[in-house]
Design a protein around this motif. Structure first.
Motif, mmCIF file in Angstrom:
data_model
loop_
_atom_site.group_PDB
_atom_site.id
_atom_site.type_symbol
_atom_site.label_atom_id
_atom_site.label_comp_id
_atom_site.label_asym_id
_atom_site.label_seq_id
_atom_site.Cartn_x
_atom_site.Cartn_y
_atom_site.Cartn_z
ATOM 1 N N ILE A 197 0.882 -1.168 0.000
ATOM 2 C CA ILE A 197 0.000 0.000 0.000
ATOM 3 C C ILE A 197 0.913 1.209 0.000
ATOM 4 O O ILE A 197 1.675 1.414 0.945
ATOM 5 N N LEU A 198 0.876 1.973 -1.077
ATOM 6 C CA LEU A 198 1.799 3.098 -1.200
ATOM 7 C C LEU A 198 1.224 4.321 -0.491
ATOM 8 O O LEU A 198 0.834 5.313 -1.097
ATOM 9 N N GLU A 199 1.164 4.204 0.817
ATOM 10 C CA GLU A 199 0.647 5.253 1.687
ATOM 11 C C GLU A 199 1.783 5.725 2.583
ATOM 12 O O GLU A 199 2.401 4.914 3.283
ATOM 13 N N PRO A 200 2.118 7.024 2.558
ATOM 14 C CA PRO A 200 3.233 7.522 3.375
ATOM 15 C C PRO A 200 3.103 7.122 4.842
ATOM 16 O O PRO A 200 2.043 7.268 5.447
ATOM 17 N N GLY A 201 4.171 6.584 5.390
ATOM 18 C CA GLY A 201 4.191 6.231 6.801
ATOM 19 C C GLY A 201 3.548 4.904 7.140
ATOM 20 O O GLY A 201 3.492 4.523 8.309
ATOM 21 N N LYS A 202 3.036 4.176 6.119
ATOM 22 C CA LYS A 202 2.384 2.893 6.368
ATOM 23 C C LYS A 202 3.136 1.786 5.635
ATOM 24 O O LYS A 202 3.589 1.967 4.515
ATOM 25 N N SER A 203 3.254 0.650 6.271
ATOM 26 C CA SER A 203 3.858 -0.513 5.624
ATOM 27 C C SER A 203 2.893 -1.678 5.726
ATOM 28 O O SER A 203 2.067 -1.743 6.643
ATOM 29 N N LEU A 204 2.992 -2.599 4.782
ATOM 30 C CA LEU A 204 2.097 -3.750 4.774
ATOM 31 C C LEU A 204 2.250 -4.565 6.052
ATOM 32 O O LEU A 204 1.272 -5.051 6.624
ATOM 33 N N GLN A 205 3.488 -4.692 6.523
ATOM 34 C CA GLN A 205 3.753 -5.499 7.713
ATOM 35 C C GLN A 205 3.110 -4.893 8.963
ATOM 36 O O GLN A 205 2.591 -5.607 9.824
ATOM 37 N N SER A 206 3.137 -3.570 9.064
ATOM 38 C CA SER A 206 2.561 -2.928 10.246
ATOM 39 C C SER A 206 1.035 -2.938 10.218
ATOM 40 O O SER A 206 0.388 -2.924 11.265
ATOM 41 N N LEU A 207 0.451 -2.989 9.021
ATOM 42 C CA LEU A 207 -1.006 -2.955 8.895
ATOM 43 C C LEU A 207 -1.633 -4.338 9.012
ATOM 44 O O LEU A 207 -2.739 -4.484 9.533
ATOM 45 N N PHE A 208 -0.925 -5.362 8.499
ATOM 46 C CA PHE A 208 -1.492 -6.712 8.474
ATOM 47 C C PHE A 208 -0.471 -7.698 9.043
ATOM 48 O O PHE A 208 0.453 -8.119 8.346
ATOM 49 N N SER A 209 -0.638 -8.049 10.292
ATOM 50 C CA SER A 209 0.319 -8.943 10.947
ATOM 51 C C SER A 209 0.043 -10.410 10.649
ATOM 52 O O SER A 209 0.936 -11.252 10.750
ATOM 53 N N GLN A 210 -1.207 -10.743 10.277
ATOM 54 C CA GLN A 210 -1.552 -12.139 10.019
ATOM 55 C C GLN A 210 -2.004 -12.334 8.572
ATOM 56 O O GLN A 210 -1.243 -12.793 7.737
ATOM 57 N N LYS A 211 -3.232 -11.950 8.261
ATOM 58 C CA LYS A 211 -3.747 -12.109 6.906
ATOM 59 C C LYS A 211 -3.539 -10.833 6.097
ATOM 60 O O LYS A 211 -3.583 -9.732 6.632
ATOM 61 N N THR A 212 -3.327 -11.015 4.784
ATOM 62 C CA THR A 212 -3.140 -9.900 3.864
ATOM 63 C C THR A 212 -4.323 -9.854 2.896
ATOM 64 O O THR A 212 -4.848 -10.905 2.522
ATOM 65 N N PRO A 213 -4.783 -8.673 2.480
ATOM 66 C CA PRO A 213 -5.893 -8.585 1.528
ATOM 67 C C PRO A 213 -5.640 -9.387 0.254
ATOM 68 O O PRO A 213 -4.512 -9.447 -0.243
ATOM 69 N N THR A 214 -6.696 -10.017 -0.241
ATOM 70 C CA THR A 214 -6.619 -10.799 -1.474
ATOM 71 C C THR A 214 -7.708 -10.343 -2.432
ATOM 72 O O THR A 214 -8.677 -9.682 -2.034
ATOM 73 N N LEU A 215 -7.542 -10.724 -3.694
ATOM 74 C CA LEU A 215 -8.456 -10.273 -4.737
ATOM 75 C C LEU A 215 -8.624 -11.383 -5.763
ATOM 76 O O LEU A 215 -7.657 -12.055 -6.131
ATOM 77 N N LEU A 216 -9.855 -11.594 -6.221
ATOM 78 C CA LEU A 216 -10.136 -12.551 -7.291
ATOM 79 C C LEU A 216 -10.916 -11.817 -8.374
ATOM 80 O O LEU A 216 -11.997 -11.279 -8.113
ATOM 81 N N ILE A 217 -10.368 -11.781 -9.589
ATOM 82 C CA ILE A 217 -11.002 -11.089 -10.709
ATOM 83 C C ILE A 217 -11.374 -12.106 -11.775
ATOM 84 O O ILE A 217 -10.522 -12.841 -12.271
ATOM 85 N N ASP A 218 -12.658 -12.162 -12.102
ATOM 86 C CA ASP A 218 -13.157 -13.040 -13.163
ATOM 87 C C ASP A 218 -13.592 -12.144 -14.316
ATOM 88 O O ASP A 218 -14.666 -11.544 -14.283
ATOM 89 N N THR A 219 -12.729 -12.018 -15.341
ATOM 90 C CA THR A 219 -13.028 -11.106 -16.445
ATOM 91 C C THR A 219 -14.078 -11.664 -17.393
ATOM 92 O O THR A 219 -14.665 -10.915 -18.169
ATOM 93 N N ILE A 220 -14.312 -12.986 -17.345
ATOM 94 C CA ILE A 220 -15.338 -13.576 -18.202
ATOM 95 C C ILE A 220 -16.724 -13.309 -17.623
ATOM 96 O O ILE A 220 -17.627 -12.812 -18.302
ATOM 97 N N ALA A 221 -16.892 -13.642 -16.340
ATOM 98 C CA ALA A 221 -18.171 -13.387 -15.668
ATOM 99 C C ALA A 221 -18.298 -11.935 -15.232
ATOM 100 O O ALA A 221 -19.360 -11.511 -14.782
ATOM 101 N N ARG A 222 -17.183 -11.184 -15.342
ATOM 102 C CA ARG A 222 -17.143 -9.774 -14.941
ATOM 103 C C ARG A 222 -17.506 -9.605 -13.468
ATOM 104 O O ARG A 222 -18.368 -8.810 -13.097
#
Length: 297
Positions: A197-222
């Motif tokens: 996350i390109l946010e000044p003063g924030k790091s992925l490790q400090s924001l999410f100690s266990q699970k990290t956000p995920t994304l699933l994109i289905d371009t066929i079913a939109r």
């Protein structure tokens, strides 16, 4: 990071690494440990030497990088409404190719204004580009689209794609713009995990100690679905290179979440109005600024 020389935009160098900003200075460190330092000044970046000072001397002006605006697909809104997915174009000589519904090409020049449809098929697809080939009246055509920034050589606009078009034994070079997402949307399909996350003063490790956000994109079913690391969300993927989804219309569970990770993520996610894929990396933008960086699973 993608770099190229202004005199030869086709020579593009892509590297990955980390980004750090301190005050008005930016440090980019690639995976090999090589670092580049820059100073932000208005709408420009000034390249700094190893001591963190601006380069001086006769070549000073060569070490100032000026912000350039991305070409806005709104200019071709009428073509998009008529089913055109992608437009490739070039100068010296002037030429234009329209890709319609991923099945037809229309090739035009100032001396050739007919609208003959050239049936094509997708010959090759990948994270770095696409190739369409076709034949009409015994003549072969080949359109190659690369996920590299390019310039038309005449204006200060930068385009998201570099293109080449081959016909009659000639190879034309140019730029390209995706109108309906059939190009960029295909490469975004699949499962992704948030890398930064390109946010000044924030790091992925400090924001999410266990699970990290995920994304699933289905371009066929939109369809778009994912996790904030705490809550689940889903909605429509609009296959548009400039506005892939409407964050205001996403459905989401409402569990109470510890920490500020979800809040920071959603604040950035709701600002996204464009995206771009480079190999196995998905970049989400607000205008010209990268907000989120994802890695393909």
């Amino acid at each position: 990071m993608q770099r190229s020389y202004a005199e030869r935009m086709e020579a593009t160098f892509v590297s990955q690494g980390t980004f750090r900003r301190e005050g008005n200075q930016i440090t980019l460190t690639d995976n090999r440990g090589d670092a580049g330092r820059y100073m932000v000044q208005d709408n420009s970046l000034i390249v700094l030497d190893q001591d963190g000072k601006p380069v001086t001397g006769a070549l000073t002006s060569k070490y100032v990088l000026h912000r350039q605006l991305l070409a806005n697909p709104e200019k071709w809104k009428a073509q998009a409404a008529n089913g055109i997915d992608f437009i490739a174009m070039g100068t010296e000589p002037f030429w234009n190719v329209s890709l319609r519904e991923g099945q037809w090409l229309i090739f035009q020049t100032p001396d050739k204004r007919d609208s003959s449809r050239i049936p094509v098929q997708l010959e090759k697809a990948g994270g770095t580009g696409w190739t369409y080939t076709g034949e009409l009246d015994g003549q072969l055509f080949r359109l190659a689209i690369y996920t590299e920034f390019s310039s038309d050589g005449m204006s200060d606009r930068i385009y998201r794609y570099r293109t080449t078009f081959e016909t009659n034994g000639k190879k034309l070079s140019g730029t390209g713009v995706a109108l309906r997402g059939a190009i960029s949307g295909n490469s975004a399909g699949g499962s992704w995990v948030l890398q930064d996350i390109l946010e000044p003063g924030k790091s992925l490790q400090s924001l999410f100690s266990q699970k990290t956000p995920t994304l699933l994109i289905d371009t066929i079913a939109r369809k778009l679905s994912g996790s904030t690391s705490c809550n689940r969300f889903n909605g429509a993927w609009m296959n548009g290179s400039e506005l892939p989804f409407n964050a205001a219309q996403l459905a989401m569970t409402r569990m109470a979440c510890a920490g500020e990770g979800e809040t920071v993520f959603l604040a950035a996610f709701k600002k996204v109005n464009g995206f771009r894929c480079i190999a196995d990396e998905l970049l989400m933008y607000q205008d010209n600024r990268v907000l989120l960086r994802w890695k393909k699973l």
